[in-house]
Motif scaffolding. Structure first.
Motif, PDB file in Angstrom:
ATOM      1  N   LEU A 139       0.832  -1.209   0.000  1.00 15.28           N
ATOM      2  CA  LEU A 139       0.000   0.000   0.000  1.00 15.28           C
ATOM      3  C   LEU A 139       0.869   1.263   0.000  1.00 15.28           C
ATOM      4  O   LEU A 139       0.544   2.258  -0.639  1.00 15.28           O
ATOM      5  N   LEU A 140       1.975   1.192   0.734  1.00 16.09           N
ATOM      6  CA  LEU A 140       2.831   2.375   0.889  1.00 16.09           C
ATOM      7  C   LEU A 140       3.906   2.469  -0.188  1.00 16.09           C
ATOM      8  O   LEU A 140       4.667   3.440  -0.224  1.00 16.09           O
ATOM      9  N   GLY A 141       3.977   1.453  -1.071  1.00 18.24           N
ATOM     10  CA  GLY A 141       5.000   1.460  -2.116  1.00 18.24           C
ATOM     11  C   GLY A 141       6.404   1.343  -1.549  1.00 18.24           C
ATOM     12  O   GLY A 141       7.352   1.917  -2.074  1.00 18.24           O
ATOM     13  N   ARG A 142       6.527   0.613  -0.432  1.00 16.64           N
ATOM     14  CA  ARG A 142       7.840   0.436   0.192  1.00 16.64           C
ATOM     15  C   ARG A 142       8.320  -0.996   0.029  1.00 16.64           C
ATOM     16  O   ARG A 142       7.532  -1.894  -0.264  1.00 16.64           O
ATOM     17  N   ASP A 143       9.607  -1.224   0.274  1.00 16.95           N
ATOM     18  CA  ASP A 143      10.122  -2.592   0.279  1.00 16.95           C
ATOM     19  C   ASP A 143       9.555  -3.336   1.486  1.00 16.95           C
ATOM     20  O   ASP A 143       9.369  -2.744   2.549  1.00 16.95           O
ATOM     21  N   TYR A 144       9.321  -4.629   1.302  1.00 19.62           N
ATOM     22  CA  TYR A 144       8.778  -5.462   2.382  1.00 19.62           C
ATOM     23  C   TYR A 144       9.873  -5.755   3.404  1.00 19.62           C
ATOM     24  O   TYR A 144      10.951  -6.235   3.049  1.00 19.62           O
ATOM     25  N   ASP A 145       9.596  -5.450   4.659  1.00 17.86           N
ATOM     26  CA  ASP A 145      10.511  -5.779   5.759  1.00 17.86           C
ATOM     27  C   ASP A 145       9.762  -6.783   6.645  1.00 17.86           C
ATOM     28  O   ASP A 145       8.726  -6.449   7.224  1.00 17.86           O
ATOM     29  N   SER A 146      10.271  -8.006   6.743  1.00 19.05           N
ATOM     30  CA  SER A 146       9.535  -9.055   7.470  1.00 19.05           C
ATOM     31  C   SER A 146       9.649  -8.899   8.989  1.00 19.05           C
ATOM     32  O   SER A 146       8.871  -9.489   9.725  1.00 19.05           O
ATOM     33  N   SER A 147      10.634  -8.128   9.464  1.00 22.69           N
ATOM     34  CA  SER A 147      10.744  -7.968  10.924  1.00 22.69           C
ATOM     35  C   SER A 147      11.161  -6.543  11.309  1.00 22.69           C
ATOM     36  O   SER A 147      12.289  -6.327  11.777  1.00 22.69           O
ATOM     37  N   PRO A 148      10.268  -5.588  11.096  1.00 23.86           N
ATOM     38  CA  PRO A 148      10.580  -4.200  11.445  1.00 23.86           C
ATOM     39  C   PRO A 148      10.723  -4.039  12.962  1.00 23.86           C
ATOM     40  O   PRO A 148      10.040  -4.713  13.726  1.00 23.86           O
ATOM     41  N   ASP A 149      11.626  -3.140  13.383  1.00 21.26           N
ATOM     42  CA  ASP A 149      11.776  -2.880  14.823  1.00 21.26           C
ATOM     43  C   ASP A 149      10.713  -1.865  15.276  1.00 21.26           C
ATOM     44  O   ASP A 149       9.887  -1.411  14.468  1.00 21.26           O
ATOM     45  N   THR A 150      10.742  -1.518  16.551  1.00 18.40           N
ATOM     46  CA  THR A 150       9.684  -0.673  17.118  1.00 18.40           C
ATOM     47  C   THR A 150       9.529   0.638  16.344  1.00 18.40           C
ATOM     48  O   THR A 150       8.402   1.056  16.041  1.00 18.40           O
ATOM     49  N   ASP A 151      10.652   1.281  16.031  1.00 16.31           N
ATOM     50  CA  ASP A 151      10.564   2.566  15.316  1.00 16.31           C
ATOM     51  C   ASP A 151       9.981   2.388  13.920  1.00 16.31           C
ATOM     52  O   ASP A 151       9.165   3.197  13.470  1.00 16.31           O
ATOM     53  N   ALA A 152      10.397   1.311  13.233  1.00 17.87           N
ATOM     54  CA  ALA A 152       9.899   1.063  11.878  1.00 17.87           C
ATOM     55  C   ALA A 152       8.394   0.746  11.902  1.00 17.87           C
ATOM     56  O   ALA A 152       7.643   1.153  11.006  1.00 17.87           O
ATOM     57  N   VAL A 153       7.952   0.038  12.939  1.00 13.98           N
ATOM     58  CA  VAL A 153       6.523  -0.279  13.071  1.00 13.98           C
ATOM     59  C   VAL A 153       5.721   1.004  13.283  1.00 13.98           C
ATOM     60  O   VAL A 153       4.684   1.238  12.643  1.00 13.98           O
ATOM     61  N   LYS A 154       6.227   1.869  14.157  1.00 12.89           N
ATOM     62  CA  LYS A 154       5.545   3.154  14.404  1.00 12.89           C
ATOM     63  C   LYS A 154       5.457   3.968  13.124  1.00 12.89           C
ATOM     64  O   LYS A 154       4.435   4.593  12.824  1.00 12.89           O
ATOM     65  N   ASP A 155       6.542   3.934  12.358  1.00 18.01           N
ATOM     66  CA  ASP A 155       6.597   4.698  11.121  1.00 18.01           C
ATOM     67  C   ASP A 155       5.590   4.147  10.098  1.00 18.01           C
ATOM     68  O   ASP A 155       4.884   4.913   9.426  1.00 18.01           O
ATOM     69  N   LEU A 156       5.510   2.813  10.001  1.00 10.00           N
ATOM     70  CA  LEU A 156       4.530   2.203   9.082  1.00 10.00           C
ATOM     71  C   LEU A 156       3.105   2.598   9.485  1.00 10.00           C
ATOM     72  O   LEU A 156       2.280   2.979   8.637  1.00 10.00           O
ATOM     73  N   LEU A 157       2.821   2.507  10.783  1.00  6.61           N
ATOM     74  CA  LEU A 157       1.465   2.832  11.255  1.00  6.61           C
ATOM     75  C   LEU A 157       1.130   4.305  10.978  1.00  6.61           C
ATOM     76  O   LEU A 157       0.017   4.630  10.532  1.00  6.61           O
TER      77      LEU A 157
END
Ligand code: PXL
Length: 283
Positions: A150-168
């Protein structure tokens, strides 16, 4: 108290415990009337089965919704999942415009992909089109693959806390969803769960449970149905995320312990009475 009514818009896969064969029992067990708008009828889901039948119901979508409109029905929530065709994305937007009022909670699970790959039959332009349906969501519930698409980003199978917050945050600001719940998030090696951004409270929370080996078909549908059950019973997004993680995780553990073939879905039935009991005090 009136029984809340949710409209579940998903396929019927006759075998495989996903979409409507999961949404119906879970929502009913939570004391919610589950009206259904089937998008397609399949013999099985499309993961790990060959030779499944597929009846596309695209031409029935609007006539069904128009009939309900003529009955003046009220829907407390509209919950969309697996759609039967690319064209249905636009039609479901029309259905929402036709049947939702100001109080109708719109929950969109943009079912199209998992583990870095689109499901069979989905074309590369599907995620772009799906974005416009996601913009109507009060609560958007993608897995990590769907969020990346949806976001047109590369798939990261295990994002860390900051990456999860950023995705949300991006699911809310760039896609336009009110709030978002991201599934398949693991913030510790032995835990798997979901992270929720509640835009009304400006909060991001995480709920995790013990991880079991393997890939479990239908777990996204079970999770999202349980989430909707919580929300329609007046639980917060954080509480609903936790109860959906707990119910899904217990079902995964049961399936793992039984050594059941995972393509036939999660053994959730034995957990329904317990799931239902959580809501009993509310009636
Ligand atoms: O669980 C998602 C889902 C729903 N419906 C159908 C599917 C899948 C995932 O593969 O094939 C028909």
């Amino acid at each position: 108290m009136n029984t809340p009514r949710v409209l579940a818009i998903h396929d019927i896969s006759g075998i495989g415990r996903c979409s409507l064969t999961v949404a119906l029992p879970v929502l009913s067990a939570a004391g919610i009337e589950c009206a259904v708008l089937p998008t397609a009828v399949l013999s099985t889901h499309t993961g790990e089965f060959e030779g499944y039948t597929f009846r596309d119901l695209t031409e029935d979508v609007l006539p069904i919704a128009q009939h309900w409109k003529s009955l003046n029905l009220k829907f407390d929530a509209i919950y969309t999942g697996y759609l039967g065709s690319f064209e249905q994305i636009e039609l479901i937007k029309e259905v929402i415009t036709l049947l939702a009022d100001d109080d109708t909670l719109i929950v969109v699970d943009p079912v199209m992909a998992d583990e870095g790959e689109l499901y069979p039959g989905f074309t590369l332009d599907y995620p772009d089109q799906m974005r416009s349906l996601c913009a109507l969501a009060d609560v958007l519930v993608p897995n990590l693959t769907e969020a990346a698409l949806l976001l047109g980003r590369d798939y990261d199978s295990s994002p860390d806390t900051d990456a999860v917050k950023d995705l949300l945050a991006a699911l809310c600001s760039d896609i336009g969803a009110g709030s978002a719940v991201l599934t398949g998030v693991s913030l510790a090696p032995d835990s798997l769960g979901a992270a929720a951004r509640d835009s009304k409270l400006s909060s991001t929370t995480y709920a995790g449970a013990a991880r079991a080996e393997g890939m479990y078909h239908g777990s996204g549908d079970l999770f999202c149905s349980a989430l909707v059950a919580g929300l329609l019973n007046g639980c917060s997004l954080e509480e609903s995320t936790k109860l959906a993680v707990d119910f899904t995780s217990a079902s995964i553990q049961r399936t793992y312990a039984a050594g059941a073939e995972t393509r036939y879905g999660l053994l959730f039935e034995a957990g329904l009475a317990h799931f239902s009991a959580q809501f009993n005090t509310l009636y």
